[in-house]
Design a protein around this motif. Sequence first.
Motif, PDB file in Angstrom:
ATOM      1  N   ASN A 122       0.575  -0.958   0.032  1.00 31.09           N
ATOM      2  CA  ASN A 122       0.312  -0.196  -0.309  1.00 31.09           C
ATOM      3  C   ASN A 122       0.905   0.999   0.120  1.00 31.09           C
ATOM      4  OD1 ASN A 122      -2.158  -1.443   0.133  1.00 31.09           O
ATOM      5  ND2 ASN A 122      -2.226  -1.609   2.321  1.00 31.09           N
ATOM      6  N   PHE A 123       2.120   1.047   0.895  1.00 33.60           N
ATOM      7  CA  PHE A 123       2.586   2.097   0.936  1.00 33.60           C
ATOM      8  C   PHE A 123       3.712   2.713  -0.564  1.00 33.60           C
ATOM      9  CE2 PHE A 123       4.698  -1.635   2.595  1.00 33.60           C
ATOM     10  CZ  PHE A 123       6.277  -1.282   2.165  1.00 33.60           C
ATOM     11  N   CYS A 124       3.569   1.447  -1.327  1.00 32.39           N
ATOM     12  CA  CYS A 124       4.083   2.123  -2.828  1.00 32.39           C
ATOM     13  C   CYS A 124       3.700   2.041  -3.990  1.00 32.39           C
ATOM     14  CB  CYS A 124       5.236   0.104  -3.115  1.00 32.39           C
ATOM     15  SG  CYS A 124       6.179   0.478  -4.443  1.00 32.39           S
ATOM     16  N   ALA A 125       4.398   2.868  -4.732  1.00 32.33           N
ATOM     17  CA  ALA A 125       3.609   3.546  -6.084  1.00 32.33           C
ATOM     18  C   ALA A 125       3.457   3.214  -6.834  1.00 32.33           C
ATOM     19  CB  ALA A 125       4.461   4.975  -5.825  1.00 32.33           C
ATOM     20  N   LEU A 126       4.046   1.929  -7.153  1.00 28.05           N
ATOM     21  CA  LEU A 126       4.237   0.964  -7.991  1.00 28.05           C
ATOM     22  C   LEU A 126       3.010   0.644  -8.679  1.00 28.05           C
ATOM     23  CD1 LEU A 126       7.487  -1.356  -7.926  1.00 28.05           C
ATOM     24  CD2 LEU A 126       7.101  -0.284  -9.262  1.00 28.05           C
ATOM     25  N   ALA A 127       2.443  -0.208  -8.146  1.00 23.90           N
ATOM     26  CA  ALA A 127       0.911  -0.376  -8.289  1.00 23.90           C
ATOM     27  C   ALA A 127      -0.221   0.293  -9.314  1.00 23.90           C
ATOM     28  CB  ALA A 127       0.273  -1.294  -7.854  1.00 23.90           C
ATOM     29  N   PHE A 128       0.328   1.485  -9.221  1.00 23.34           N
ATOM     30  CA  PHE A 128      -0.125   3.016  -9.523  1.00 23.34           C
ATOM     31  C   PHE A 128       0.413   3.622 -10.716  1.00 23.34           C
ATOM     32  CE2 PHE A 128      -2.026   7.608  -9.026  1.00 23.34           C
ATOM     33  CZ  PHE A 128      -3.586   7.101  -9.771  1.00 23.34           C
ATOM     34  N   HIS A 129       2.143   3.180 -10.924  1.00 19.88           N
ATOM     35  CA  HIS A 129       2.729   3.785 -11.898  1.00 19.88           C
ATOM     36  C   HIS A 129       2.867   2.603 -13.290  1.00 19.88           C
ATOM     37  CE1 HIS A 129       5.980   6.631 -13.612  1.00 19.88           C
ATOM     38  NE2 HIS A 129       6.632   5.705 -13.713  1.00 19.88           N
ATOM     39  N   GLN A 130       4.138   2.127 -12.516  1.00 19.48           N
ATOM     40  CA  GLN A 130       4.638   1.018 -13.257  1.00 19.48           C
ATOM     41  C   GLN A 130       3.193  -0.539 -13.415  1.00 19.48           C
ATOM     42  OE1 GLN A 130       8.041  -2.249 -13.149  1.00 19.48           O
ATOM     43  NE2 GLN A 130       8.932   0.302 -13.752  1.00 19.48           N
ATOM     44  N   GLY A 131       2.266  -0.501 -12.612  1.00 16.56           N
ATOM     45  CA  GLY A 131       1.687  -1.940 -12.717  1.00 16.56           C
ATOM     46  C   GLY A 131       1.768  -3.176 -12.119  1.00 16.56           C
ATOM     47  N   ARG A 132       0.841  -3.681 -11.987  1.00 13.71           N
ATOM     48  CA  ARG A 132       0.764  -4.808 -11.055  1.00 13.71           C
ATOM     49  C   ARG A 132       1.162  -5.812 -12.425  1.00 13.71           C
ATOM     50  NH1 ARG A 132      -3.348  -7.109  -7.554  1.00 13.71           N
ATOM     51  NH2 ARG A 132      -5.233  -5.907  -8.791  1.00 13.71           N
ATOM     52  N   TYR A 133       1.176  -6.122 -13.623  1.00 10.90           N
ATOM     53  CA  TYR A 133       0.874  -6.936 -13.858  1.00 10.90           C
ATOM     54  C   TYR A 133       2.719  -7.376 -14.602  1.00 10.90           C
ATOM     55  CZ  TYR A 133       0.051  -9.912 -18.180  1.00 10.90           C
ATOM     56  OH  TYR A 133      -0.133 -10.897 -19.862  1.00 10.90           O
ATOM     57  N   ILE A 134       2.871  -8.633 -14.582  1.00  9.66           N
ATOM     58  CA  ILE A 134       4.565  -8.733 -14.770  1.00  9.66           C
ATOM     59  C   ILE A 134       4.924  -8.980 -16.029  1.00  9.66           C
ATOM     60  CG2 ILE A 134       6.339 -10.771 -14.012  1.00  9.66           C
ATOM     61  CD1 ILE A 134       5.274  -8.851 -11.903  1.00  9.66           C
ATOM     62  N   GLN A 135       6.635  -8.246 -16.639  1.00  7.50           N
ATOM     63  CA  GLN A 135       6.545  -8.366 -17.804  1.00  7.50           C
ATOM     64  C   GLN A 135       7.867  -7.991 -17.913  1.00  7.50           C
ATOM     65  OE1 GLN A 135       5.690  -4.009 -19.750  1.00  7.50           O
ATOM     66  NE2 GLN A 135       4.241  -4.338 -17.967  1.00  7.50           N
ATOM     67  N   ALA A 136       8.203  -9.385 -18.587  1.00  6.50           N
ATOM     68  CA  ALA A 136      10.461 -10.101 -18.807  1.00  6.50           C
ATOM     69  C   ALA A 136      10.890 -10.251 -19.680  1.00  6.50           C
ATOM     70  CB  ALA A 136       9.409 -11.226 -17.665  1.00  6.50           C
ATOM     71  N   ARG A 137      12.262  -9.784 -19.298  1.00  6.12           N
ATOM     72  CA  ARG A 137      13.065 -10.158 -20.776  1.00  6.12           C
ATOM     73  C   ARG A 137      13.262 -11.590 -21.465  1.00  6.12           C
ATOM     74  NH1 ARG A 137      17.857  -6.273 -19.419  1.00  6.12           N
ATOM     75  NH2 ARG A 137      18.499  -6.816 -21.021  1.00  6.12           N
ATOM     76  N   SER A 138      13.648 -11.707 -22.686  1.00  2.00           N
ATOM     77  CA  SER A 138      14.284 -12.624 -22.702  1.00  2.00           C
ATOM     78  C   SER A 138      15.656 -13.476 -22.370  1.00  2.00           C
ATOM     79  CB  SER A 138      14.470 -13.020 -24.115  1.00  2.00           C
ATOM     80  OG  SER A 138      15.351 -12.549 -24.530  1.00  2.00           O
ATOM     81  N   HIS A 139      15.434 -14.821 -21.958  1.00  3.69           N
ATOM     82  CA  HIS A 139      17.092 -14.847 -20.868  1.00  3.69           C
ATOM     83  C   HIS A 139      18.218 -14.542 -22.563  1.00  3.69           C
ATOM     84  CE1 HIS A 139      15.780 -18.251 -18.256  1.00  3.69           C
ATOM     85  NE2 HIS A 139      15.244 -17.788 -18.630  1.00  3.69           N
ATOM     86  N   GLU A 140      18.070 -14.947 -23.529  1.00  2.04           N
ATOM     87  CA  GLU A 140      18.755 -14.166 -25.124  1.00  2.04           C
ATOM     88  C   GLU A 140      19.478 -13.078 -24.233  1.00  2.04           C
ATOM     89  OE1 GLU A 140      16.849 -18.380 -25.491  1.00  2.04           O
ATOM     90  OE2 GLU A 140      16.397 -16.402 -25.525  1.00  2.04           O
ATOM     91  N   SER A 141      18.202 -12.355 -24.027  1.00  2.00           N
ATOM     92  CA  SER A 141      18.009 -10.478 -23.837  1.00  2.00           C
ATOM     93  C   SER A 141      19.077  -9.992 -23.329  1.00  2.00           C
ATOM     94  CB  SER A 141      17.427  -9.551 -23.940  1.00  2.00           C
ATOM     95  OG  SER A 141      17.213  -8.708 -23.358  1.00  2.00           O
ATOM     96  N   VAL A 142      19.012 -11.115 -21.813  1.00  2.00           N
ATOM     97  CA  VAL A 142      20.009 -10.761 -20.941  1.00  2.00           C
ATOM     98  C   VAL A 142      20.975 -11.605 -20.414  1.00  2.00           C
ATOM     99  CG1 VAL A 142      19.848 -11.040 -17.913  1.00  2.00           C
ATOM    100  CG2 VAL A 142      17.139 -11.158 -19.021  1.00  2.00           C
ATOM    101  N   LEU A 143      21.546 -12.406 -21.158  1.00  2.00           N
ATOM    102  CA  LEU A 143      22.780 -12.786 -21.839  1.00  2.00           C
ATOM    103  C   LEU A 143      23.412 -11.784 -22.216  1.00  2.00           C
ATOM    104  CD1 LEU A 143      21.749 -16.563 -21.603  1.00  2.00           C
ATOM    105  CD2 LEU A 143      23.003 -15.130 -19.770  1.00  2.00           C
TER     106      LEU A 143
END
Length: 636
Positions: free
Chosen positions: A314-335
Amino acid sequence: MNGFLPISKQDMQDRGWYYCDFLIVTGDAYVDHPSFGTAIISRVLEDAGYRVAILSQPDFRDTRDFTAMGRPRYAVLINSGNIDSMVAHYTAAKKRRSDDAYTPGGKAGRRPDRAVIVYAMLARRAFPDVPIYLGGIEASLRRFAHYDYWADRVMPSILESTGADGLMYGMSERSVLELAANLKRGKKGEDACAGVRGTAYLAHNADNLAFEAVECPSLEAVCADKADYARSVKLQYDEQDHIYGRAILQRHGKRVMIQNPPALPLTTKEMDRIYALPYMRTYHPSYEALGGVPAIQEVQFSIIHNRGCFGACNFCALAFHQGRYIQARSHESVLAEAKQITQIAGFKGYIHDVGGPTANFRFPACKHQQTHGLCKNKRCLTPNACKNLEADHTDYLTLLRALRQVEGVKKVFVRSGLRYDYMMADQNDTFFRELVEYHISGQLKVAPEHISDNALYYMGKPSFSVYEQFRERYARINQKLGRKQYLVPYLMSSHPGATLEDAIQLAEYLNKIGYSPEQVQDFYPTPGTLSTAMYYTGLDPRTMQPVYVAKTPEEKAMQRALLQWRRPDKRQIVLAALKKAGREDLIGYGKECLLHPARGQKPAESAKRAAASARATVHRAPKKKGWAKAKPRRKR
């Protein structure tokens, strides 16, 4: 010519430019690293074929810096930097900070208070006929009428305060490209934002909306009635979903602020492309003589692999700014990024972090979210983990294992925001064991925030029993591995709902385990959070029930001092707090006591807890089934 985007007229001429399409104004120094919003947005626009110039930390006393590179063809884009300018300048006690990590040499004072408002006014004076659009955390969290802690009053939407043509909220790669395309077609003002997800704008009326809409209480209503303010915040949170979220209208006098639904999340392929853009991964060389930019030290050798957080404290602005839905990069991109990091001068073999808002999230909490959105009025992890939660660290663990094998990498750390409750919901111990064995160094930092279930309920955190199970499991794994590593809990004082009794309960626990925190975070009422709404209204927007709020400097100091009761300079405040709560039984000799009596005094006799009378006026968290003590885990 270096690989940075132009920051001066000479830089533009070196590129053969006589104009730019977009001038990006930022309150931070120019750091071309994907941990900085200015870097991402500028590179995304450049990749789409636009000419982008950067104006960082301009002189805010006149317009000369704004006009130095000439009139931008399409728009001025303004942000305050990676953090809110008021948070950058002031502590939770409203004391002026002496440094600024996002400024060359770490010097404070290079950006104004309420930077977005000041920059927008200067940009309008410099370019009266050029559209102005806002972005970044400061504008995003102030898009609606909001309580401002520093002014101690409700302020209108930042669109009203700045006169800007619109703003982009959240992570704005999609929004900025759509907006840029509209501007290129000749659309202006509110017309450029109409129909663009992830944007907000002021209009004379709400006719011809592109999306289904719902109206929240007006500026005038939320200024006059705290209950209306709480209801407004609840509605705004309920609609922050890319699947079912509707446009939200909020009247401001004769005009209406229109927030379009959130932008659609990026696909893995789209995120990969964004993080593969040609960032220089450091600060502009013009800052070298000034001592560099301290903020780069935390991120230069770190990797962001995800976005979003379904933890939604409740004290974090992430839900209102970035959102609660998870997005992720591929392993290849991170590597690929890891291999790039190994080639940077000064890299010593240590990747400092592989994380994001929450390090151990790699996919949405459940399959339901992918098609129906996130549940309204429910949390994935609190008060207990949802039965539909898919707690699985396999993919993240596979990624960490691959990073450990990259040539030139000695150690891969995980330092950002591990959700220990999510780890406890995972029945497989493999990730926990390898985390302890390979990815921490001497200590693991997690954020239980408090030990009182009453306080935790209002924070939106899980019951303390979950943390205790996690602590025991961490100790067992360290013992099996023959390691002596510590668990460092982040703690918060004076959060809405937390009483003096709760603070004493926490102090007793810290005394019991023999831990004295060096730092304690006082609750900071920043715009756009549910906790800030509780602080201002004294109501819980989720239930509209009264909430106890510690607002006086005296009680806030007491709650903070109780967490650091061992410090001699806190003795008198702790003594006053114990007496106020009727807990003189904690003044005496013995392991259970927080304070020894002053010389010549006898230890307090058996406890008389006068706090019972105080309790009558304190609003406690309603009892929930989910807050029952968690079942003990099977030993492994």
